[in-house]
Scaffold this motif. Sequence first.
Motif, PDB file in Angstrom:
ATOM      1  N   SER A 193       0.857  -1.197   0.000  1.00 14.86           N
ATOM      2  CA  SER A 193       0.000   0.000   0.000  1.00 14.86           C
ATOM      3  C   SER A 193       0.885   1.236   0.000  1.00 14.86           C
ATOM      4  N   PRO A 194       1.287   1.676  -1.177  1.00 13.51           N
ATOM      5  CA  PRO A 194       2.265   2.769  -1.254  1.00 13.51           C
ATOM      6  C   PRO A 194       1.670   4.156  -1.060  1.00 13.51           C
ATOM      7  N   THR A 195       0.331   4.263  -0.990  1.00 19.34           N
ATOM      8  CA  THR A 195      -0.269   5.579  -0.777  1.00 19.34           C
ATOM      9  C   THR A 195      -1.324   5.505   0.315  1.00 19.34           C
ATOM     10  N   ASP A 196      -1.555   6.632   0.965  1.00 23.99           N
ATOM     11  CA  ASP A 196      -2.600   6.706   1.982  1.00 23.99           C
ATOM     12  C   ASP A 196      -3.939   6.974   1.288  1.00 23.99           C
ATOM     13  N   PRO A 197      -5.047   7.016   2.049  1.00 21.97           N
ATOM     14  CA  PRO A 197      -6.351   7.175   1.388  1.00 21.97           C
ATOM     15  C   PRO A 197      -6.475   8.465   0.573  1.00 21.97           C
ATOM     16  N   ALA A 198      -5.656   9.468   0.890  1.00 27.38           N
ATOM     17  CA  ALA A 198      -5.718  10.718   0.128  1.00 27.38           C
ATOM     18  C   ALA A 198      -4.785  10.670  -1.091  1.00 27.38           C
ATOM     19  N   GLY A 199      -4.134   9.525  -1.309  1.00 28.10           N
ATOM     20  CA  GLY A 199      -3.265   9.401  -2.476  1.00 28.10           C
ATOM     21  C   GLY A 199      -1.840   9.887  -2.240  1.00 28.10           C
ATOM     22  N   ARG A 200      -1.538  10.269  -0.995  1.00 29.13           N
ATOM     23  CA  ARG A 200      -0.166  10.712  -0.707  1.00 29.13           C
ATOM     24  C   ARG A 200       0.730   9.506  -0.466  1.00 29.13           C
ATOM     25  N   PRO A 201       1.988   9.582  -0.941  1.00 26.88           N
ATOM     26  CA  PRO A 201       2.898   8.455  -0.729  1.00 26.88           C
ATOM     27  C   PRO A 201       3.062   8.148   0.754  1.00 26.88           C
ATOM     28  N   GLN A 202       3.094   6.864   1.096  1.00 31.27           N
ATOM     29  CA  GLN A 202       3.391   6.471   2.470  1.00 31.27           C
ATOM     30  C   GLN A 202       4.341   5.283   2.416  1.00 31.27           C
ATOM     31  N   THR A 203       4.946   4.958   3.558  1.00 28.38           N
ATOM     32  CA  THR A 203       5.934   3.879   3.552  1.00 28.38           C
ATOM     33  C   THR A 203       5.284   2.523   3.345  1.00 28.38           C
ATOM     34  N   ARG A 205       2.910  -0.950   5.045  1.00 28.56           N
ATOM     35  CA  ARG A 205       3.021  -1.873   6.178  1.00 28.56           C
ATOM     36  C   ARG A 205       3.101  -3.319   5.713  1.00 28.56           C
ATOM     37  N   ASN A 206       3.784  -4.144   6.537  1.00 29.98           N
ATOM     38  CA  ASN A 206       3.806  -5.587   6.286  1.00 29.98           C
ATOM     39  C   ASN A 206       2.634  -6.257   7.016  1.00 29.98           C
ATOM     40  N   HIS A 207       2.526  -7.582   6.932  1.00 30.89           N
ATOM     41  CA  HIS A 207       1.387  -8.289   7.532  1.00 30.89           C
ATOM     42  C   HIS A 207       1.420  -8.294   9.063  1.00 30.89           C
ATOM     43  N   PHE A 208       2.543  -7.976   9.681  1.00 28.89           N
ATOM     44  CA  PHE A 208       2.561  -7.800  11.139  1.00 28.89           C
ATOM     45  C   PHE A 208       1.941  -6.454  11.529  1.00 28.89           C
ATOM     46  N   GLY A 209       1.661  -5.611  10.560  1.00 24.00           N
ATOM     47  CA  GLY A 209       1.108  -4.293  10.825  1.00 24.00           C
ATOM     48  C   GLY A 209       2.170  -3.230  11.012  1.00 24.00           C
ATOM     49  N   GLN A 210       3.433  -3.597  10.842  1.00 26.63           N
ATOM     50  CA  GLN A 210       4.531  -2.655  11.058  1.00 26.63           C
ATOM     51  C   GLN A 210       4.761  -1.789   9.828  1.00 26.63           C
ATOM     52  N   VAL A 211       5.033  -0.512  10.069  1.00 28.41           N
ATOM     53  CA  VAL A 211       5.515   0.353   8.995  1.00 28.41           C
ATOM     54  C   VAL A 211       6.888  -0.193   8.595  1.00 28.41           C
ATOM     55  N   ASP A 212       7.062  -0.504   7.325  1.00 27.83           N
ATOM     56  CA  ASP A 212       8.253  -1.238   6.895  1.00 27.83           C
ATOM     57  C   ASP A 212       8.932  -0.526   5.721  1.00 27.83           C
ATOM     58  N   GLY A 270       2.037   2.577  15.609  1.00 18.61           N
ATOM     59  CA  GLY A 270       1.153   3.622  15.084  1.00 18.61           C
ATOM     60  C   GLY A 270       1.740   4.348  13.891  1.00 18.61           C
ATOM     61  N   ASP A 271       2.958   4.859  14.061  1.00 17.60           N
ATOM     62  CA  ASP A 271       3.527   5.688  12.993  1.00 17.60           C
ATOM     63  C   ASP A 271       4.917   5.249  12.538  1.00 17.60           C
ATOM     64  N   GLY A 272       5.438   4.173  13.096  1.00 15.54           N
ATOM     65  CA  GLY A 272       6.748   3.688  12.660  1.00 15.54           C
ATOM     66  C   GLY A 272       7.923   4.449  13.248  1.00 15.54           C
ATOM     67  N   ALA A 273       7.656   5.436  14.118  1.00 14.98           N
ATOM     68  CA  ALA A 273       8.752   6.222  14.697  1.00 14.98           C
ATOM     69  C   ALA A 273       9.542   5.367  15.692  1.00 14.98           C
ATOM     70  N   PRO A 274      10.842   5.680  15.857  1.00 20.93           N
ATOM     71  CA  PRO A 274      11.653   4.923  16.817  1.00 20.93           C
ATOM     72  C   PRO A 274      11.045   5.002  18.223  1.00 20.93           C
ATOM     73  N   LEU A 275      11.190   3.923  19.014  1.00 15.02           N
ATOM     74  CA  LEU A 275      10.736   3.950  20.414  1.00 15.02           C
ATOM     75  C   LEU A 275      11.503   4.998  21.207  1.00 15.02           C
ATOM     76  N   THR A 276      12.634   5.430  20.670  1.00 11.43           N
ATOM     77  CA  THR A 276      13.436   6.451  21.344  1.00 11.43           C
ATOM     78  C   THR A 276      13.018   7.857  20.937  1.00 11.43           C
ATOM     79  N   GLY A 277      11.935   7.984  20.178  1.00  8.65           N
ATOM     80  CA  GLY A 277      11.384   9.302  19.880  1.00  8.65           C
ATOM     81  C   GLY A 277      11.677   9.784  18.472  1.00  8.65           C
ATOM     82  N   GLY A 278      10.963  10.867  18.093  1.00  5.23           N
ATOM     83  CA  GLY A 278      11.159  11.463  16.774  1.00  5.23           C
ATOM     84  C   GLY A 278      10.056  11.059  15.811  1.00  5.23           C
ATOM     85  N   MET A 279      10.353  11.257  14.542  1.00  5.83           N
ATOM     86  CA  MET A 279       9.373  10.998  13.490  1.00  5.83           C
ATOM     87  C   MET A 279       9.694   9.679  12.786  1.00  5.83           C
ATOM     88  N   GLU A 280       8.787   9.285  11.893  1.00  7.18           N
ATOM     89  CA  GLU A 280       8.940   7.976  11.255  1.00  7.18           C
ATOM     90  C   GLU A 280      10.314   7.764  10.630  1.00  7.18           C
TER      91      GLU A 280
END
Length: 394
Positions: A193-203, A205-212, A270-280
């Motif tokens: 799923s390379p795009t979000d519902p609005a058609g914007r590129p997104q990273t 997810r795999n079948h574990f639900g992880q942003v990959d 939720g967003d794939g960001a590191p557990l140590t903080g920051g953005m995806e």
Amino acid sequence: GYVGTTGAGAVAGAGLGAGVVLAADAGNDPPAASAPPAPGRTIEPWGAHQAGVATAPTEVTELVALDLLPDVDRESLGRLMRLWTGDVEALTAGRGAPGDPAPWLSQPAADLTITVGAGPGACRPGLLGPGPTGFAAIPVMRRDRLQDRWSGGDLLVVVAGRDGTTVAHAVRRMVADARPFARLRWRQVGSWSPTDPAGRPQTGRNHFGQVDGSGNPRPGTPLFDSTVWVREGPWAGGSTLAVRRIRMDLDTWEELTRDEQERSVGRRLGDGAPLTGGMEIDDLDLAARAQGRLVVPRDAHSRRAHPSLNGGRRMFRKGVNYTREVETRDGVRVESGLVFLAYQADLLDQFVPVQRSLDEADRLNEWTTTVGSAAFAVLPGFEQGSWLGEQLLG
Ligand code: HEM
């Protein structure tokens, strides 16, 4: 640049009017939302590199591996590559392939790319000659449970695009034209799923639900180029590709708490960001501790695979999710997994050591099993008027 949008793309988009009406009926969307959905692109196949490696992930990817027939030599392999070049040029442009019995199944603006690679069996004297530096079969890992059914192959074709019918048609033409030279060994299909519902590129997810894919080098950067492309010799502009079919046990994975799932990789679900903080797309802080313990555990996947713990080794991952049905005594079951794809300049120096480090102690191993493995040298790109593999066979 090899990316261009043809005028025909607008025609394809106009055909989607019915869907637009439905979308507008569904809610109080602002007028902008009722614009026709953007069509895909027509991606030109020419350039220093084959176009399918660095392009953004698409909805559908189909891979076929073929085995060369025993009597194929350098000259006949060259004939196959010329045939395939004609197919790639026509199909990616949205025209039927030469002699195509169903040209209607080709359409422009389909985000279609076709990438060709050669296995270790084709990289020998009398055929392509030696492969790029460090190119060989992937050694069998301790935890591998490989099946022939999903492993090996002398040639590879990767077809990616925005819809399964167009992709399947392109695969069929490539395999049909290879018939005098090679027979099909395996086929694997996956989605993303390379795009979000609005058609914007997104990273995605795999079948574990992880942003990959968050930790990947970005195409178009010097880091990407030095990670992915072979620099010197007849393979310059090419790459290598590791294909690993990895079964994922969703039943046991789903028994974990969210915290356990997140700590197994070191990133938030939720967003794939590191557990140590920051953005995806931020890097992990591997030294960070909370209440005395490492926030990203010792055996967390992202730590074990991280360049800083693997001598700076990197790869460009572009896997796709697969499912397939399996017959059991109690009826049909669905198996899920990842067709893991990693591109790197040097397979033995980049992919293999990282794979070994994961084989030794990756927490994800508890829920994953590698059932297929194959290595391919990705041919360098070709220019208009030349052909795939000309640098090696011409
Ligand atoms: C990162 C999942 C197999 C290499 C990640 C991430 C996830 C993930 C969720 C974090 C997000 C990201 O940076 O993309 C999985 C799953 C696998 C799998 C579910 C199997 C089913 C592999 C394999 C390799 C690998 C086989 C290589 C041999 C990497 C690398 C990173 C990564 C290099 C980036 C680490 C970093 O720089 O932070 N993977 N992966 N993965 N994975 Fe995997």
